[in-house]
Design a protein around this motif. Structure first.
Motif, mmCIF file in Angstrom:
data_model
loop_
_atom_site.group_PDB
_atom_site.id
_atom_site.type_symbol
_atom_site.label_atom_id
_atom_site.label_comp_id
_atom_site.label_asym_id
_atom_site.label_seq_id
_atom_site.Cartn_x
_atom_site.Cartn_y
_atom_site.Cartn_z
ATOM 1 N N VAL A 190 0.841 -1.200 0.000
ATOM 2 C CA VAL A 190 0.000 0.000 0.000
ATOM 3 C C VAL A 190 0.879 1.254 0.000
ATOM 4 O O VAL A 190 0.670 2.185 -0.788
ATOM 5 N N ILE A 191 1.872 1.276 0.895
ATOM 6 C CA ILE A 191 2.787 2.416 0.966
ATOM 7 C C ILE A 191 3.557 2.564 -0.342
ATOM 8 O O ILE A 191 3.794 3.679 -0.817
ATOM 9 N N LYS A 192 3.941 1.447 -0.941
ATOM 10 C CA LYS A 192 4.603 1.495 -2.253
ATOM 11 C C LYS A 192 3.755 2.255 -3.259
ATOM 12 O O LYS A 192 4.260 3.099 -4.014
ATOM 13 N N CYS A 193 2.457 1.951 -3.280
ATOM 14 C CA CYS A 193 1.567 2.641 -4.225
ATOM 15 C C CYS A 193 1.528 4.137 -3.946
ATOM 16 O O CYS A 193 1.442 4.949 -4.872
ATOM 17 N N GLY A 194 1.598 4.497 -2.677
ATOM 18 C CA GLY A 194 1.642 5.915 -2.336
ATOM 19 C C GLY A 194 2.914 6.586 -2.806
ATOM 20 O O GLY A 194 2.887 7.718 -3.309
ATOM 21 N N LEU A 195 4.030 5.898 -2.687
ATOM 22 C CA LEU A 195 5.314 6.471 -3.089
ATOM 23 C C LEU A 195 5.432 6.618 -4.600
ATOM 24 O O LEU A 195 5.950 7.619 -5.097
ATOM 25 N N LEU A 202 0.056 8.152 1.572
ATOM 26 C CA LEU A 202 1.066 8.422 2.593
ATOM 27 C C LEU A 202 0.520 9.357 3.664
ATOM 28 O O LEU A 202 0.780 9.175 4.856
ATOM 29 N N GLU A 203 -0.247 10.336 3.237
ATOM 30 C CA GLU A 203 -0.833 11.282 4.196
ATOM 31 C C GLU A 203 -1.805 10.568 5.134
ATOM 32 O O GLU A 203 -1.832 10.848 6.337
ATOM 33 N N LEU A 204 -2.592 9.646 4.603
ATOM 34 C CA LEU A 204 -3.529 8.895 5.437
ATOM 35 C C LEU A 204 -2.790 8.013 6.441
ATOM 36 O O LEU A 204 -3.196 7.905 7.601
ATOM 37 N N ASP A 208 -2.516 8.646 10.990
ATOM 38 C CA ASP A 208 -2.848 7.703 12.060
ATOM 39 C C ASP A 208 -2.262 6.333 11.717
ATOM 40 O O ASP A 208 -2.954 5.452 11.211
ATOM 41 N N PRO A 209 -0.959 6.142 11.987
ATOM 42 C CA PRO A 209 -0.317 4.862 11.637
ATOM 43 C C PRO A 209 -0.976 3.661 12.307
ATOM 44 O O PRO A 209 -1.048 2.587 11.713
ATOM 45 N N GLU A 210 -1.484 3.830 13.515
ATOM 46 C CA GLU A 210 -2.101 2.709 14.213
ATOM 47 C C GLU A 210 -3.368 2.259 13.496
ATOM 48 O O GLU A 210 -3.608 1.069 13.288
ATOM 49 N N ALA A 211 -4.187 3.217 13.069
ATOM 50 C CA ALA A 211 -5.409 2.876 12.346
ATOM 51 C C ALA A 211 -5.092 2.255 10.996
ATOM 52 O O ALA A 211 -5.801 1.351 10.536
ATOM 53 N N ALA A 212 -4.027 2.712 10.357
ATOM 54 C CA ALA A 212 -3.644 2.156 9.056
ATOM 55 C C ALA A 212 -3.326 0.675 9.149
ATOM 56 O O ALA A 212 -3.456 -0.058 8.160
ATOM 57 N N GLY A 213 -2.960 0.220 10.325
ATOM 58 C CA GLY A 213 -2.614 -1.181 10.522
ATOM 59 C C GLY A 213 -3.762 -2.054 10.990
ATOM 60 O O GLY A 213 -3.542 -3.192 11.414
ATOM 61 N N ARG A 214 -5.013 -1.535 10.878
ATOM 62 C CA ARG A 214 -6.170 -2.299 11.330
ATOM 63 C C ARG A 214 -7.210 -2.414 10.230
ATOM 64 O O ARG A 214 -7.670 -1.398 9.689
ATOM 65 N N PRO A 215 -7.640 -3.629 9.883
ATOM 66 C CA PRO A 215 -8.652 -3.790 8.830
ATOM 67 C C PRO A 215 -10.027 -3.293 9.238
ATOM 68 O O PRO A 215 -10.876 -3.038 8.378
ATOM 69 N N ALA A 292 15.072 14.465 2.131
ATOM 70 C CA ALA A 292 13.782 14.477 2.827
ATOM 71 C C ALA A 292 12.932 13.275 2.438
ATOM 72 O O ALA A 292 12.308 12.627 3.288
ATOM 73 N N LEU A 293 12.876 12.948 1.146
ATOM 74 C CA LEU A 293 12.081 11.807 0.702
ATOM 75 C C LEU A 293 12.709 10.496 1.164
ATOM 76 O O LEU A 293 12.005 9.550 1.517
ATOM 77 N N LEU A 294 14.036 10.448 1.182
ATOM 78 C CA LEU A 294 14.728 9.268 1.708
ATOM 79 C C LEU A 294 14.336 9.042 3.164
ATOM 80 O O LEU A 294 13.984 7.921 3.563
ATOM 81 N N ALA A 295 14.369 10.111 3.947
ATOM 82 C CA ALA A 295 14.006 9.994 5.361
ATOM 83 C C ALA A 295 12.537 9.609 5.525
ATOM 84 O O ALA A 295 12.174 8.846 6.431
ATOM 85 N N ARG A 296 11.694 10.118 4.638
ATOM 86 C CA ARG A 296 10.257 9.815 4.732
ATOM 87 C C ARG A 296 9.996 8.327 4.539
ATOM 88 O O ARG A 296 9.078 7.767 5.148
ATOM 89 N N HIS A 297 10.778 7.676 3.685
ATOM 90 C CA HIS A 297 10.651 6.224 3.533
ATOM 91 C C HIS A 297 10.770 5.542 4.893
ATOM 92 O O HIS A 297 9.908 4.750 5.289
ATOM 93 N N ARG A 298 11.855 5.828 5.594
ATOM 94 C CA ARG A 298 12.096 5.158 6.877
ATOM 95 C C ARG A 298 11.034 5.531 7.912
ATOM 96 O O ARG A 298 10.574 4.687 8.680
ATOM 97 N N GLU A 299 10.650 6.796 7.931
ATOM 98 C CA GLU A 299 9.671 7.246 8.925
ATOM 99 C C GLU A 299 8.318 6.563 8.721
ATOM 100 O O GLU A 299 7.686 6.110 9.676
ATOM 101 N N LEU A 300 7.867 6.478 7.474
ATOM 102 C CA LEU A 300 6.586 5.831 7.165
ATOM 103 C C LEU A 300 6.589 4.357 7.556
ATOM 104 O O LEU A 300 5.666 3.866 8.221
ATOM 105 N N LEU A 301 7.622 3.670 7.119
ATOM 106 C CA LEU A 301 7.679 2.225 7.355
ATOM 107 C C LEU A 301 7.809 1.905 8.837
ATOM 108 O O LEU A 301 7.150 1.003 9.360
#
Length: 376
Positions: A190-195, A202-204, A208-215, A292-301
């Motif tokens: 999913v994050i790949k598709c955002g990138l 990515l904004e979603l 709320d990363p916790e909500a993103a991890g719940r179906p 900045a985009l490099l750092a965003r990869h690590r932060e998102l994941l």
């Protein structure tokens, strides 16, 4: 109640036009199956273990339509994609008298939908298939796009066919029984598709990363639908991987190498997460991606619990595995990279120093909490 979303896949965005079909995501998606079942039709339901409740619901719809149900449980995971399983299914189809007017339904994760799709593609040179993915990776990756296949002793998916389904149906409720680690692994795609295409994803996730991890979270349907839309846009323009579809392999060159080196004990999504960081490091070192985009990869994941690093001491094996990647041409490695957010490109034949530098950066990064623990 969360609103259902519909995405159309295919040339011109028209169902039935050169393989066009719809993907329905949301509560009650299974009701759409009724439009694909006819009186007197035979319906083979190829299903993963533990999906009996979904199969019962499918059976009720089939019975209401006056059709004939043929449920078959296949082995879990990649064991379903063995040639012996395929031969058994062919035998069942033959004994039941399946014709080109009949239907195959796949219920389960990506391995099950891959198998069901290939059974449909190969029987009588092609019968209709409807896919019901019950894993996050299944809905955002395997079930959409029309790629089907089985494994051989020589490798994964070396035997297969392009066979678009009539429809793909996904109720997030089916994903609720997934172990959290498996669901989070699916978030890598999913994050790949955002990138590569849709920054709103990515904004979603960041909101709320916790909500993103719940179906069961309200955001699940939108995240899934947006990821499917990205794949639909690419697949509609490039069904048979002539070029554009390669962007969907962002992070997969290094990720597949990790899977191979680890004997496929890593989850696919976990490996792709690390692979995306590796690709970002490559692009940054090549002057094509800013810090900045490099750092965003690590932060998102990291925020959703995906790994961003890999253990050292395996470079030679990883390098050899990458050389066998399907995007490689002869001895030339080819990577999907980003020249900016949602601006995918290609990096061909990078210097070994660049490859090693990115490897050093990835093996120096800590793994996220809950990431696979391998090696010393």
């Amino acid at each position: 109640m969360t609103e259902r979303r519909t995405v159309t896949v295919g040339p011109g965005g028209t169902p039935g036009d050169q393989g066009g079909y719809r993907v329905h995501v949301g509560p009650g998606a299974l009701r759409e199956l009724a439009g694909h079942v006819r009186p007197g039709q035979r319906v083979l339901v190829v299903h993963q273990p533990g999906r009996e409740r979904v199969v019962q619901d499918v059976g009720a719809l089939v019975a209401q339509a006056g059709a004939e149900l043929h449920p078959v449980r296949v082995p879990d995971g990649e064991a379903a994609k063995e040639a012996s399983v395929l031969v058994d299914l062919w035998g069942r189809l033959g004994r039941a008298g399946f014709t080109r007017d009949d239907l195959v339904v796949g219920v389960g994760g990506g391995a099950t939908t891959d198998l069901a799709g290939f059974v449909a593609a190969s029987w009588l040179r092609g019968v209709a298939v409807v896919q019901l993915p019950t894993s996050l990776l299944g809905i955002v990756d395997a079930a959409v796009g029309g790629k089907t296949g089985i494994n051989t002793a020589e490798g994964k998916n070396l035997v297969g066919a392009f066979h678009p389904p009539q429809a793909v149906l996904c109720d997030p409720g089916w994903l609720a029984s997934m172990p959290r680690a498996d669901y989070v692994a699916g978030l890598a795609e999913v994050i790949k598709c955002g990138l590569v295409a849709d920054p709103r994803i990515l904004e979603l996730v960041e909101a709320d990363p916790e909500a993103a991890g719940r179906p069961d979270a309200p955001v699940a349907v939108e995240l899934i639908a947006r990821a499917v839309q990205v794949k639909a846009d690419v697949v509609g323009a490039d069904l048979r991987e002539a070029g554009l579809r390669e962007v969907l392999n962002y992070g997969h060159t290094f990720g597949h190498a990790i899977e191979h080196v680890e004997g496929y004990t890593w989850r696919h999504g976990d490996a792709v997460a690390v692979g995306m960081v590796y690709a970002a490091e490559l692009a940054h070192r090549a002057g094509r991606m800013d810090a900045a985009l490099l750092a965003r990869h690590r932060e998102l994941l990291t925020a959703v619990g995906l790994p961003t690093g890999y253990r050292p001491g395996r470079w030679e094996q990883l390098r050899a595995a990458m050389a066998r990647d399907k995007k490689s041409r002869g001895a030339t490695l080819r990577f999907v990279v980003l020249d900016g957010l949602a601006r995918p490109g290609r990096l061909e034949g990078p210097d070994e120093e660049l490859l090693l530098g990115a490897h050093a950066a990835v093996t120096g990064a800590p793994a996220a909490p809950g990431a696979p623990r391998v090696g010393p």
